[in-house]
Enzyme design. Structure first.
Site, PDB file in Angstrom:
ATOM      1  N   HIS A   1       0.805  -1.217   0.000  1.00  0.00           N
ATOM      2  CA  HIS A   1       0.000   0.000   0.000  1.00  0.00           C
ATOM      3  C   HIS A   1       0.840   1.269   0.000  1.00  0.00           C
ATOM      4  O   HIS A   1       0.425   2.301  -0.520  1.00  0.00           O
ATOM      5  CB  HIS A   1      -0.965  -0.024   1.184  1.00  0.00           C
ATOM      6  CG  HIS A   1      -2.151  -0.886   0.894  1.00  0.00           C
ATOM      7  ND1 HIS A   1      -2.785  -1.642   1.827  1.00  0.00           N
ATOM      8  CD2 HIS A   1      -2.787  -1.110  -0.273  1.00  0.00           C
ATOM      9  CE1 HIS A   1      -3.786  -2.294   1.254  1.00  0.00           C
ATOM     10  NE2 HIS A   1      -3.801  -1.990  -0.012  1.00  0.00           N
TER      11      HIS A   1
ATOM     12  N   ASN B   1     -13.141   7.893 -13.320  1.00  0.00           N
ATOM     13  CA  ASN B   1     -13.029   7.071 -12.103  1.00  0.00           C
ATOM     14  C   ASN B   1     -14.415   6.556 -11.718  1.00  0.00           C
ATOM     15  O   ASN B   1     -14.610   5.359 -11.475  1.00  0.00           O
ATOM     16  CB  ASN B   1     -12.468   7.885 -10.934  1.00  0.00           C
ATOM     17  CG  ASN B   1     -11.166   8.571 -11.275  1.00  0.00           C
ATOM     18  OD1 ASN B   1     -10.477   8.137 -12.175  1.00  0.00           O
ATOM     19  ND2 ASN B   1     -10.836   9.636 -10.567  1.00  0.00           N
ATOM     20  N   ASP B   2     -15.368   7.484 -11.650  1.00  0.00           N
ATOM     21  CA  ASP B   2     -16.711   7.054 -11.284  1.00  0.00           C
ATOM     22  C   ASP B   2     -17.413   6.366 -12.447  1.00  0.00           C
ATOM     23  O   ASP B   2     -18.142   5.396 -12.252  1.00  0.00           O
ATOM     24  CB  ASP B   2     -17.537   8.255 -10.798  1.00  0.00           C
ATOM     25  CG  ASP B   2     -17.269   8.542  -9.326  1.00  0.00           C
ATOM     26  OD1 ASP B   2     -17.217   7.576  -8.546  1.00  0.00           O
ATOM     27  OD2 ASP B   2     -17.095   9.713  -8.963  1.00  0.00           O
TER      28      ASP B   2
ATOM     29  N   GLU C   1     -20.063  11.112 -15.414  1.00  0.00           N
ATOM     30  CA  GLU C   1     -19.502  10.033 -14.604  1.00  0.00           C
ATOM     31  C   GLU C   1     -20.559   9.015 -14.193  1.00  0.00           C
ATOM     32  O   GLU C   1     -20.285   8.093 -13.434  1.00  0.00           O
ATOM     33  CB  GLU C   1     -18.749  10.587 -13.392  1.00  0.00           C
ATOM     34  CG  GLU C   1     -19.466  11.642 -12.604  1.00  0.00           C
ATOM     35  CD  GLU C   1     -18.591  12.294 -11.528  1.00  0.00           C
ATOM     36  OE1 GLU C   1     -17.486  11.820 -11.252  1.00  0.00           O
ATOM     37  OE2 GLU C   1     -19.053  13.290 -10.948  1.00  0.00           O
TER      38      GLU C   1
ATOM     39  N   CYS D   1     -11.096  14.094 -16.909  1.00  0.00           N
ATOM     40  CA  CYS D   1     -10.398  14.511 -15.687  1.00  0.00           C
ATOM     41  C   CYS D   1     -10.228  13.360 -14.706  1.00  0.00           C
ATOM     42  O   CYS D   1      -9.702  13.553 -13.614  1.00  0.00           O
ATOM     43  CB  CYS D   1     -11.089  15.700 -15.032  1.00  0.00           C
ATOM     44  SG  CYS D   1     -12.751  15.335 -14.472  1.00  0.00           S
TER      45      CYS D   1
ATOM     46  N   ARG E   1     -10.966  20.395  -7.470  1.00  0.00           N
ATOM     47  CA  ARG E   1     -11.865  19.673  -6.549  1.00  0.00           C
ATOM     48  C   ARG E   1     -12.145  20.600  -5.367  1.00  0.00           C
ATOM     49  O   ARG E   1     -11.331  20.727  -4.465  1.00  0.00           O
ATOM     50  CB  ARG E   1     -11.205  18.387  -6.071  1.00  0.00           C
ATOM     51  CG  ARG E   1     -11.094  17.315  -7.153  1.00  0.00           C
ATOM     52  CD  ARG E   1     -10.519  16.032  -6.579  1.00  0.00           C
ATOM     53  NE  ARG E   1     -10.810  14.878  -7.416  1.00  0.00           N
ATOM     54  CZ  ARG E   1      -9.923  14.305  -8.226  1.00  0.00           C
ATOM     55  NH1 ARG E   1      -8.710  14.771  -8.322  1.00  0.00           N
ATOM     56  NH2 ARG E   1     -10.268  13.248  -8.938  1.00  0.00           N
TER      57      ARG E   1
ATOM     58  N   ARG F   1     -15.096  22.676  -9.899  1.00  0.00           N
ATOM     59  CA  ARG F   1     -16.173  21.694  -9.731  1.00  0.00           C
ATOM     60  C   ARG F   1     -16.875  22.007  -8.423  1.00  0.00           C
ATOM     61  O   ARG F   1     -16.223  22.114  -7.383  1.00  0.00           O
ATOM     62  CB  ARG F   1     -15.613  20.277  -9.709  1.00  0.00           C
ATOM     63  CG  ARG F   1     -16.719  19.259  -9.458  1.00  0.00           C
ATOM     64  CD  ARG F   1     -16.227  17.857  -9.503  1.00  0.00           C
ATOM     65  NE  ARG F   1     -15.480  17.497  -8.311  1.00  0.00           N
ATOM     66  CZ  ARG F   1     -14.905  16.313  -8.129  1.00  0.00           C
ATOM     67  NH1 ARG F   1     -14.979  15.409  -9.075  1.00  0.00           N
ATOM     68  NH2 ARG F   1     -14.262  16.039  -7.016  1.00  0.00           N
TER      69      ARG F   1
HETATM   70  C1  PEP Z   1     -13.949  10.955 -11.506  1.00  0.00           C
HETATM   71  O1  PEP Z   1     -14.903  10.373 -10.988  1.00  0.00           O
HETATM   72  O2  PEP Z   1     -13.313  10.500 -12.470  1.00  0.00           O
HETATM   73  C2  PEP Z   1     -13.488  12.240 -10.968  1.00  0.00           C
HETATM   74  C3  PEP Z   1     -12.534  12.931 -11.565  1.00  0.00           C
HETATM   75  O3  PEP Z   1     -14.048  12.659  -9.807  1.00  0.00           O
HETATM   76  P1  PEP Z   1     -13.593  12.120  -8.369  1.00  0.00           P
HETATM   77  O4  PEP Z   1     -12.423  11.207  -8.576  1.00  0.00           O
HETATM   78  O5  PEP Z   1     -13.265  13.328  -7.569  1.00  0.00           O
HETATM   79  O6  PEP Z   1     -14.831  11.416  -7.912  1.00  0.00           O
HETATM   80 MG    MG Z   2     -16.170  11.449  -9.588  1.00  0.00          MG
END
Ligand code: PEP
Ligand code: MG
Length: 577
Positions: free
Chosen positions: A194, A450-451, A427, A498, A292, A328
């Site tokens: 980790h 990511n989401d 997302e 992003c 963020r 954001r």
């Molecule tokens: C994402 O979801 O890709 C993103 C950039 O937002 P976060 O990682 O802050 O949820």
């Molecule tokens: Mg996100």
């Protein structure tokens, strides 16, 4: 492995744990020994102290976890959350409590109770489980420190340095002051531990597993650390510093990135606080593609006032000069907790009241405050606005109605009203599939991969075991991105990325090929991503991307990229020439 070259310089070899190079003096990690002249507490009082110590450690872990969530390192935050969960295991805690009541000192009791658990992990044939033993030792050490009244704030160097340590625990790595630590090297550790994962999330170059390291390096000695190659050069010659930090890997690149056939791809940077924005500006980022804004709200149990938000946003925008900043709006709730805004717990937090939903459903006043602050800053700076976690067009319309009110409140005719760009994050799969409808309402999209990956594959992004399932090179995700870009293009909107995918060198040729206009990456990756884009032909990438959409999985996509010499190692070799 250690070797001395002809000039007597020492080259140490270890495991490449986190990419990037750093050149700085060595600073040997000062372990605060787990020793105290006072024996740990015993009896009923000792048991109560044990409970308090556990609560203290859990609270500290929660603060560091929030920091990691703040920089988007949710999977890494999961590491510390897992440590906090260990401290909630009633079997372990009851065992320690019993021992303390029977007369064992509390610090010894914790160590004894957790030792079999760590030993079991260490004995596992699976290296992933073996590496988890260090997480157990780490959490035990933290509780013992709290019980013995020892400080848990580590000493830090007084100037930017490379930390040299026998080993670093995950919590120690997450707590490193990034203004003073530019990289680290350890004697122990593996690439899957980790500590290494955290280093990658924090953008800290790292080499681990260097035998004999601590004895080979003295405080203050010049070090050249190469986290790509897994090497550490002690007292490097000037030409080695130049070679490694030469044009191809130089962290600064303020020139626009154009593909070989002349297509511009903007390379912005993600920022989670003022320090990130300063690093982004120094790296030559074309703007901040994702600010963020959670940082405005973290670290206090009071919500910031509109004026406080203006001051913090002005500092960020000032750092970027004339380059645009995409703010954001607040993306908290559920798995991104905010101390100042406690919310009821939910059965499925990732699917819960988070992001824009939280503000529309429960706190439109908070959104209005934030939008007023943003509009005031936008009067002087090219600030753009972006709403997170959008699923439907109704949500966008509601958010825009609140924005329209805020514009009236701050008399925004004078403050960049008509020029203010408003976008949304894509997302949630429903937003990706409905992108053609959403495109009518906004100026731009930014893909939060990511989401989007998490929701597309129904794979919790904080669960490392599911990492391979949520492969962002999988054609299912690529098809979704393709659909979003097409919808945006139809309405003459621009599309950025992003999420982490934008910083992934494997993904860049595909994103360029799919027609993405902007990549927002970690500050240390700006120069490298720009250099990569300049090696690409947008037309060739488009052909490869079309072929990738038809493949059956992420591995097949990687093979296709390699066949076309578009894998990171080929691209890097080319940029080095
Ligand atoms: C994402 O979801 O890709 C993103 C950039 O937002 P976060 O990682 O802050 O949820
Ligand atoms: Mg996100």
């Amino acid at each position: 492995m250690t070797s001395a070259n002809s000039s007597g310089r020492t080259q140490l070899k270890g495991i490449a744990a986190a990419p990037g190079q750093a050149f700085a003096p060595a600073w040997r990690w000062k372990e605060t020994p787990l020793e105290s002249t006072m024996p740990g507490p015993t009896g009923e009082a000792g048991a109560d102290e044990l409970e308090r110590a556990v609560e203290h450690v859990k609270a500290r872990l929660a603060v560091t976890t929030a920091r990691l969530h703040g920089v988007g390192a949710s999977a890494e935050a999961g590491i510390l959350e897992a440590q906090a969960l260990m401290l909630e295991d009633p079997a372990l805690l009851e065992g320690a409590r019993e021992l303390v009541i029977q007369g064992t000192a509390a610090d010894v009791a914790v160590a004894e109770t957790m030792a079999p658990f760590a030993a079991m992990l260490r004995a596992s044939p699976d290296p992933v489980f073996q590496a988890r033993a260090a997480d157990v030792d780490d959490v035990v050490g933290q509780v013992r420190r709290a019980l013995l009244g020892l400080s848990d704030a580590p000493a830090m160097p007084s100037q930017p340095s490379i930390v040299v340590a026998r080993d670093l625990a995950p919590s120690q790595t997450a707590g490193l002051d990034r203004a003073l630590v530019v990289g680290f090297a350890t004697e122990q550790g593996t690439a899957t531990a980790h500590t290494a994962i955290l280093a990658r999330a924090l953008g800290l170059p790292a080499v681990v597993g260097i035998p004999g390291l601590v004895d080979a390096v003295a405080d203050g000695q010049a070090l050249l650390l190469d986290g790509d190659e897994g090497t550490l050069l002690v007292d490097p010659p000037a030409d080695a510093v130049r070679d490694l930090a030469g044009p191809a890997t130089l962290a600064v690149d303020a020139e626009p990135a154009l593909t070989r056939d002349g297509r511009r791809v903007e390379v912005g940077s993600n920022a989670a606080n003022l320090e990130d924005a300063q690093r982004a500006a120094a790296a030559g980022a074309d703007g901040i593609g994702l600010l963020r804004s959670e940082f405005l709200f973290l670290g206090s149990d009071q919500l910031p006032t509109e004026d406080e938000q203006v001051a913090m946003l002005e500092a960020v925008t000032a750092a970027m000069g004339t380059r645009p900043v995409i703010l954001r709006t607040l993306d908290v709730g559920a798995d991104k907790p905010l101390p100042a805004l406690p919310q009821p717990s939910e059965a499925n937090p990732a699917l819960g009241v988070r992001g824009l939903r939280l503000q529309l459903l429960r706190r439109p006043d908070l959104l209005a405050d934030q939008l007023r602050a943003a509009l005031r800053v936008a009067a002087k700076h090219p600030l753009r606005l972006m709403f997170p976690m959008v699923s439907t067009v109704d949500e966008v319309r509601q958010a825009k109605a609140i924005l329209a009110e805020a514009v009236k409140d701050v008399n925004a005719a004078a403050v960049n009203g008509p020029r203010l760009q408003v976008g949304i994050m894509i997302e949630v799969p429903a937003a990706a599939i409905g992108a053609d409808v959403l495109a009518r309402e906004v100026d731009f999209f930014s893909l939060g991969t990511n989401d989007l990956t998490q929701y597309l594959f129904a794979a919790d992004r904080t669960n490392p075991e599911l990492g391979p399932l949520a492969d962002s090179l999988h054609p299912a995700l690529l098809r979704m991105i393709d659909q979003v870009v097409r919808a945006a293009r139809q309405h003459r909107r621009w599309v950025g990325v992003c999420g982490e995918m934008a910083s992934d060198l494997w993904a860049v040729p595909l994103l360029v090929g799919l027609g993405v206009n902007e990549l927002s990456v970690h500050p240390p990756m700006v120069a490298r991503i720009k250099a990569t884009i300049r090696q690409l032909s947008a037309a060739d990438c488009a052909k490869v991307a079309v072929a990738a959409l038809k493949l059956e999985g992420g591995e097949a996509v990687r093979q296709l990229l390699a066949q076309h010499h578009l894998e990171p190692s080929s691209l890097r070799t080319r940029t080095d020439r």
